[in-house]
Design a protein around this motif. Sequence first.
Motif, PDB file in Angstrom:
ATOM      1  N   TYR A   9      45.080  42.484  42.659  1.00 55.26           N
ATOM      2  CA  TYR A   9      46.316  42.281  41.900  1.00 55.26           C
ATOM      3  C   TYR A   9      47.466  41.881  42.807  1.00 55.26           C
ATOM      4  O   TYR A   9      48.196  40.941  42.534  1.00 55.26           O
ATOM      5  CB  TYR A   9      46.658  43.566  41.150  1.00 55.26           C
ATOM      6  N   LEU A  10      47.617  42.607  43.910  1.00 58.13           N
ATOM      7  CA  LEU A  10      48.769  42.346  44.770  1.00 58.13           C
ATOM      8  C   LEU A  10      48.625  41.042  45.546  1.00 58.13           C
ATOM      9  O   LEU A  10      49.595  40.487  46.036  1.00 58.13           O
ATOM     10  CB  LEU A  10      49.010  43.528  45.714  1.00 58.13           C
ATOM     11  N   ARG A  16      56.938  30.953  39.108  1.00 56.44           N
ATOM     12  CA  ARG A  16      58.066  31.028  38.169  1.00 56.44           C
ATOM     13  C   ARG A  16      58.312  29.633  37.629  1.00 56.44           C
ATOM     14  O   ARG A  16      58.439  28.691  38.402  1.00 56.44           O
ATOM     15  CB  ARG A  16      59.315  31.530  38.886  1.00 56.44           C
ATOM     16  N   TYR A  86      56.943  37.334  30.617  1.00 55.87           N
ATOM     17  CA  TYR A  86      56.007  37.630  31.701  1.00 55.87           C
ATOM     18  C   TYR A  86      54.589  37.566  31.178  1.00 55.87           C
ATOM     19  O   TYR A  86      54.307  38.080  30.101  1.00 55.87           O
ATOM     20  CB  TYR A  86      56.298  39.037  32.238  1.00 55.87           C
ATOM     21  N   LYS A  93      50.198  35.456  38.361  1.00 56.30           N
ATOM     22  CA  LYS A  93      51.199  36.062  37.494  1.00 56.30           C
ATOM     23  C   LYS A  93      52.272  35.003  37.233  1.00 56.30           C
ATOM     24  O   LYS A  93      52.544  34.171  38.097  1.00 56.30           O
ATOM     25  CB  LYS A  93      51.847  37.264  38.184  1.00 56.30           C
ATOM     26  N   ILE A  95      56.265  34.061  35.512  1.00 56.05           N
ATOM     27  CA  ILE A  95      57.524  34.398  34.851  1.00 56.05           C
ATOM     28  C   ILE A  95      58.060  33.103  34.251  1.00 56.05           C
ATOM     29  O   ILE A  95      58.241  32.111  34.954  1.00 56.05           O
ATOM     30  CB  ILE A  95      58.566  34.980  35.826  1.00 56.05           C
TER      31      ILE A  95
ATOM     32  N   ASP B  78      60.568  43.072  30.699  1.00 58.69           N
ATOM     33  CA  ASP B  78      59.361  42.942  29.875  1.00 58.69           C
ATOM     34  C   ASP B  78      59.205  44.100  28.887  1.00 58.69           C
ATOM     35  O   ASP B  78      58.306  44.100  28.063  1.00 58.69           O
ATOM     36  CB  ASP B  78      58.103  42.795  30.760  1.00 58.69           C
ATOM     37  N   ASN B 128      62.364  42.226  37.078  1.00 57.37           N
ATOM     38  CA  ASN B 128      61.290  41.242  36.908  1.00 57.37           C
ATOM     39  C   ASN B 128      59.888  41.815  37.099  1.00 57.37           C
ATOM     40  O   ASN B 128      58.923  41.078  37.152  1.00 57.37           O
ATOM     41  CB  ASN B 128      61.501  40.065  37.858  1.00 57.37           C
ATOM     42  N   THR B 130      56.572  43.939  35.828  1.00 60.06           N
ATOM     43  CA  THR B 130      55.925  44.248  34.556  1.00 60.06           C
ATOM     44  C   THR B 130      55.378  45.669  34.627  1.00 60.06           C
ATOM     45  O   THR B 130      55.371  46.296  35.693  1.00 60.06           O
ATOM     46  CB  THR B 130      54.765  43.277  34.286  1.00 60.06           C
ATOM     47  N   GLN B 136      50.564  49.418  39.612  1.00 61.19           N
ATOM     48  CA  GLN B 136      49.898  49.007  40.849  1.00 61.19           C
ATOM     49  C   GLN B 136      50.680  49.494  42.070  1.00 61.19           C
ATOM     50  O   GLN B 136      50.105  49.903  43.071  1.00 61.19           O
ATOM     51  CB  GLN B 136      49.774  47.471  40.898  1.00 61.19           C
TER      52      GLN B 136
END
Lengths: 424, 241
Positions: A9-10, A16, A86, A93, A95, B78, B128, B130, B136
Amino acid sequence: MKDNSTHGYLDMDLLRFTTAGSVDDGKSTLIGRLLYDSKAIFDDQMEAMEKASSKRGTGEVDLSLLTDGLRAEREQGITIDVAYRYFATPKRKFIIADTPGHIQYTRNMVTGASTANLAIILVDARKGILEQTCRHSFIASLLGIPHVVFCINKMDLVDYDEAVFTRIQKELEDFSSKLEVRDIRYIPISALKGDNVVDRSDRMSWYQGPTLMYLLENIHIAGDLNHIDRRFPVQYVVRPMTEEHHDFRGFAGRVQGGIFRKGDAVQVLPSGFQSTIKTISLGEREVEEAFAPQSVVMTLVDEIDISRGDMIVSPNNAPESSQDVDVMLCWFNERPLQPGGKYALKHTSRDCRVMVKEVKYKMDISTLHKAEGDQTIRMNDIGRVHLRTTVPLHFDKYQRNRYTGSIILIDEGTNETVAAGMIV
Amino acid sequence: MHVDTGHNFEETMTFRDNLVKEHGAKLIVGSVQESIDQGKVQEETGFYASRNKLQTVTLLDTIEKHKIDCAIGGGRRDEEKARAKERVFSHRDEFGQWDPKNQRPELWNLYNGKKRPGEHFRAFPISNWTEMDVWQYILLENIPIPSIYFSHVREVFDRDGVIYANSSFMRLKPEEKPRQMRVRFRTIGDMSCTGAVDSPASTLEEIIEEVASSRVTERGTRMDDKRSEAAMEDRKKEGYF
């Protein structure tokens, strides 16, 4: 299935993007579709939208209700202010800065564009290039958005005709040659029917390029930040003065360009003193190097005078330093720019005052020509202006570095942010 | 600073007190009960009575009393559609009001922090992020959180499709029968407006898995948001956090 492990995930990057458009070019439909197809619209949101839509007597679910969060926006069916949305796919990911095309359009588009990697500009296949297409493209270029995607929308209403797409693409190419955008793409879509948005269209087999979602997920954005010119505006001097850290003096800030490594020779502006980086900490962890856009604390080998507003740079690659700066200024306020007027200015972590020396010209942002006649800079206008600052600014041209090349002006009477400027 | 409605979950209060102790921080408490006792606000009545709306008065009084320049909070865009319009550095006038139609534009990372005496800011540094980003980050940095975010068994009752924790603050209708259930809280407000979710998630990894597959938004269990279509905007204009 999404990789939800922290590591996976990170490591995902963040794209954007802005969407610009007016009421009926299908912008809300497009956003709705991206969110819906990436499962970013939740059941309770859908239910609330259905409830609100039926109250208004509209037959279908109005996806614009998802981003028009304010009462006034929902009542009038218009978007007043930038809305952020989002979502994430297994790859990235995202925005979205959804910027309205009418009231305060320059302010909203410029705000959304200031932090975007990519702009989606919708063009109605039936209408081709309109004045607002030019306006959006120019603002994307002026604000240094590296990637622009023209989506030729409503292809379903022109029978998915390749000739229509090719003609509009050609017109856009001619027009875009005047812009400073690195990467421009063209995609034929139908946001309503879903063609080439997430899934490839089988009704336009003549189009070989990527779908919009594929592009958003895969476009290369790592090079969008400046990793060449070392720039570290100091935000705060960390001096705990405790027993344990008696002599500690660290400089906190965000790296706005280049890569800083332990042992690097650095120069401090405006004093010009030189030293060497002793340590760099990211949070509570010591690291070997730091790069944009990390926020870190640095310590130097020598005890030299550094305070908020100063900038740590590399000795052989310093930014320009001057009290005279030329900016492309976007005006946001109802009261026009006062020639000769004084304003407060913010640039990186530095605050000072400025005097407006000269309005060099005003842009006609629909034609990209210099405007004839009246040179008053009013709300939504963009013009080239010469400013004289009370102290020297250490800056790069905006096209080279968005963060050391940008300023805002503040009205000293009302404290409102009245303008944003890109240093040229 | 904590604005205490007096109807908080016990676990929230324990967490707050431990946090303050651990950091040796000075805690300012604004008490809604005191505002009621002073006659500044009036307690709502009926089955849906909540102190959620009342706490705005207490919040603004506390900010004024302590001359606070900037209140930093964890609100995120969000979470809710009105919050999606919120600035990172959000100006409040001397009445603590939010004027959503006339906000200062925020470009790049240049924030305008200028204000007149008596005015203040609300700053939202993680605007910004989520919900997933937050979880996480909590996992990565091993950040302590109140225990009721994890699955536990408690006495609950159902009302309008929401699972409420039973407590002395809640007035039950005759047909509402409390029962034991395994639940957790996805968002924590005070007890009168926060719903629980049916969940077995007892570790951060399980919560992350649950958040990833949820079909309901984080604040979907917050009755305070559902009083009207613009419930959050209306409260924020008055000065709600």
